[in-house]
Design a protein around this motif. Sequence first.
Motif, PDB file in Angstrom:
ATOM      1  N   GLN A  26       0.790  -1.219   0.000  1.00 53.12           N
ATOM      2  CA  GLN A  26       0.000   0.000   0.000  1.00 53.12           C
ATOM      3  C   GLN A  26       0.831   1.282   0.000  1.00 53.12           C
ATOM      4  O   GLN A  26       0.321   2.326  -0.376  1.00 53.12           O
ATOM      5  CB  GLN A  26      -0.975  -0.025   1.182  1.00 53.12           C
ATOM      6  CG  GLN A  26      -1.997  -1.153   1.057  1.00 53.12           C
ATOM      7  CD  GLN A  26      -2.942  -1.233   2.239  1.00 53.12           C
ATOM      8  OE1 GLN A  26      -2.652  -1.903   3.219  1.00 53.12           O
ATOM      9  NE2 GLN A  26      -4.064  -0.535   2.179  1.00 53.12           N
ATOM     10  N   ASN A 173      -1.328 -10.608   8.736  1.00 53.83           N
ATOM     11  CA  ASN A 173      -2.401  -9.638   8.871  1.00 53.83           C
ATOM     12  C   ASN A 173      -3.706 -10.221   8.345  1.00 53.83           C
ATOM     13  O   ASN A 173      -3.811 -10.560   7.169  1.00 53.83           O
ATOM     14  CB  ASN A 173      -2.089  -8.352   8.102  1.00 53.83           C
ATOM     15  CG  ASN A 173      -3.156  -7.298   8.327  1.00 53.83           C
ATOM     16  OD1 ASN A 173      -3.336  -6.837   9.455  1.00 53.83           O
ATOM     17  ND2 ASN A 173      -3.888  -6.941   7.284  1.00 53.83           N
ATOM     18  N   TRP A 432      -6.176  -0.996  -1.832  1.00 49.41           N
ATOM     19  CA  TRP A 432      -6.525  -2.168  -2.620  1.00 49.41           C
ATOM     20  C   TRP A 432      -7.459  -1.775  -3.764  1.00 49.41           C
ATOM     21  O   TRP A 432      -7.160  -0.812  -4.468  1.00 49.41           O
ATOM     22  CB  TRP A 432      -7.113  -3.266  -1.699  1.00 49.41           C
ATOM     23  CG  TRP A 432      -6.218  -3.478  -0.504  1.00 49.41           C
ATOM     24  CD1 TRP A 432      -6.448  -3.080   0.782  1.00 49.41           C
ATOM     25  CD2 TRP A 432      -4.895  -4.081  -0.489  1.00 49.41           C
ATOM     26  NE1 TRP A 432      -5.366  -3.399   1.590  1.00 49.41           N
ATOM     27  CE2 TRP A 432      -4.411  -4.014   0.847  1.00 49.41           C
ATOM     28  CE3 TRP A 432      -4.080  -4.667  -1.460  1.00 49.41           C
ATOM     29  CZ2 TRP A 432      -3.159  -4.501   1.209  1.00 49.41           C
ATOM     30  CZ3 TRP A 432      -2.829  -5.163  -1.091  1.00 49.41           C
ATOM     31  CH2 TRP A 432      -2.394  -5.080   0.227  1.00 49.41           C
TER      32      TRP A 432
HETATM   33  C1  GBH Z   1      -7.969  -3.372   6.712  1.00 47.66           C
HETATM   34  O1  GBH Z   1      -8.919  -4.404   6.749  1.00 47.66           O
HETATM   35  C2  GBH Z   1      -6.699  -3.828   5.997  1.00 47.66           C
HETATM   36  O2  GBH Z   1      -5.865  -4.547   6.879  1.00 47.66           O
HETATM   37  C3  GBH Z   1      -5.896  -2.659   5.446  1.00 47.66           C
HETATM   38  O3  GBH Z   1      -4.902  -3.122   4.573  1.00 47.66           O
HETATM   39  C4  GBH Z   1      -6.810  -1.679   4.766  1.00 47.66           C
HETATM   40  O4  GBH Z   1      -6.095  -0.580   4.261  1.00 47.66           O
HETATM   41  C5  GBH Z   1      -7.842  -1.212   5.788  1.00 47.66           C
HETATM   42  O5  GBH Z   1      -8.617  -2.316   6.130  1.00 47.66           O
HETATM   43  C6  GBH Z   1      -8.804  -0.143   5.307  1.00 47.66           C
HETATM   44  O6  GBH Z   1      -9.616  -0.599   4.270  1.00 47.66           O
HETATM   45  O7  GBH Z   1     -15.552  -3.372   0.277  1.00 47.66           O
HETATM   46  O8  GBH Z   1     -17.715  -3.765   1.258  1.00 47.66           O
HETATM   47  O9  GBH Z   1     -16.434  -5.622   0.392  1.00 47.66           O
HETATM   48  C7  GBH Z   1     -10.106  -4.114   7.478  1.00 47.66           C
HETATM   49  C8  GBH Z   1     -11.192  -5.168   7.283  1.00 47.66           C
HETATM   50  C9  GBH Z   1     -12.458  -6.354   5.608  1.00 47.66           C
HETATM   51  C10 GBH Z   1     -12.576  -3.975   5.730  1.00 47.66           C
HETATM   52  C11 GBH Z   1     -13.017  -6.316   4.187  1.00 47.66           C
HETATM   53  C12 GBH Z   1     -13.120  -3.901   4.331  1.00 47.66           C
HETATM   54  C13 GBH Z   1     -14.355  -5.079   2.600  1.00 47.66           C
HETATM   55  C14 GBH Z   1     -15.735  -4.513   2.615  1.00 47.66           C
HETATM   56  N1  GBH Z   1     -11.728  -5.124   5.921  1.00 47.66           N
HETATM   57  N2  GBH Z   1     -13.858  -5.129   4.005  1.00 47.66           N
HETATM   58  S1  GBH Z   1     -16.418  -4.304   1.017  1.00 47.66           S
END
Ligand code: GBH
Length: 486
Positions: A26, A173, A432
């Motif tokens: 990132q 992680n 991402w």
């Molecule tokens: C974190 O995950 C990650 O560890 C980090 O790399 C990232 O930058 C941070 O979140 C902020 O996004 O898009 O509706 O499908 C946190 C848990 C689980 C949150 C998956 C986002 C996807 C939701 N994540 N979720 S959706």
Amino acid sequence: VEAWSDNKRRKFSNDFKFGVSTSAYQVEGAWNVDGKGESIWDRYFHDNPNVITDGRNGDEACDSYHKYKRDVEMLRELGVDYYRFSISWPRVLPSGFPNEQNKLGFQYYDNLIDELLKYNIMPMVTLYHFDLPQKLQDLGGWANPHSVDWFVDYVRVVFDRYASKVKHWITINQPNSICTSAYGETAMTPDLNKGITEYQCTKNILLAHAMAYRLYQKEYKNKYKGSVGISMSLNWADPVDNSTENVEATEVFRGFNIDLFLNPIWSKNGDFPSIVKKIVAEKSKQQGFSKSRLPVLSPEEIELLRGSADFLGVNHYTTDLVKASAKYIHSPSFENDVGVEIVLDEKRNQSQPSWLRSAPYGLYKLCIYINQNYDYPTIYITENGWSTKTGLWDRSRVENMRLYLNALLLAIEDGTTVKGYTVWSLMDNVEWQAGTSERFGLYEVDFDSRYKKRTARMSALVYKRIIQSRIVEKDWEPRNLYISSQ
Ligand code: GBH
């Protein structure tokens, strides 16, 4: 529980640590510089540029590969105790294996770690934050049981090099995001044996973690006295209402999203939780499988996993509201096994992405749940944060941070052992699939500028003041955003 609802002036103790976090893909950029190998995210985004909201991938990101001195300067400006960053496996071992060790890749981490130590900032190193070497993905990635060995071989090289300097390690992680949601991306491409690979990955990645933990215990712990933990994605979940079916659905949801990953390591008896074993076995049978899609853990594996962490890293962002789902889908998948719907609470403050809504009470409830079910483990909050659009006066981030820190103070007051709190993120970075359309940084990054200029936001100054004073004021605001590095 409500922040500032009583007049108690709560304070973080003097040995409580504050930090900020990033991850390699990132922020580093330099995706093919100095002999770095390709990661699954390089491959995925190069092949599918249209999946990224604003089209910006991690090829350049914040260019931390070249700007690490500025990064450390920002950490000094903030006055943090530690910096949580990750090592890119394909940067240091381009083939995935120790046969090829990339000197220049290692040099980057040597430089970063030495720069941190020079200013008394503790490095907290995540060994794996989603960026698998593509060459290992080609062999099946985390669905291949050999991934346990691959990971341990990689980790040994890193421990050998840095155990004398790094005392805080996070093996992996969010294994739960890697195996069951989009962060394992190419490992879990839709339709690739859904409902099966999720659980193979879960078993293998947990074993990889446990083997890395045991390796440290056996060969490094006595000499270097560090600690090794693992970070889980742990949002809280509450039922959308008190109906029996939604309350039960929430228990199932917690089973799959929290306990599937915590139970093997922190429960008294170890193993996967019985509620998950039962559901996956039943559905597998209905679907015509000869045995459960959830692999069995042998007694030896259960023992290996049990107690294999010095601390639990909690990545917490929000609270989900759970509703039982009526629809029955025959095809196997993790989502189908969980079988619930997530609804959004329209009343809560929303950040940029729809999944992220402010619900600070959820952090408190999560802590209490963990204490009750897993006997008060030592916790670091390894991620907590908020996303905004660009702009330096980020009041919504400040407000969210204050509320969550207050919830954390209450959780500590009620017996939770929390050693540190980490903001996600030090600076805006490549989110991402969301590219740079979501900004999580205490520092804003100008991705169009040649030097990827970083500028402190209001939240950076507020965090600095919290770290200094160890109290969370309700409404202090800086007059301007000048922040001195002296
Ligand atoms: C974190 O995950 C990650 O560890 C980090 O790399 C990232 O930058 C941070 O979140 C902020 O996004 O898009 O509706 O499908 C946190 C848990 C689980 C949150 C998956 C986002 C996807 C939701 N994540 N979720 S959706």
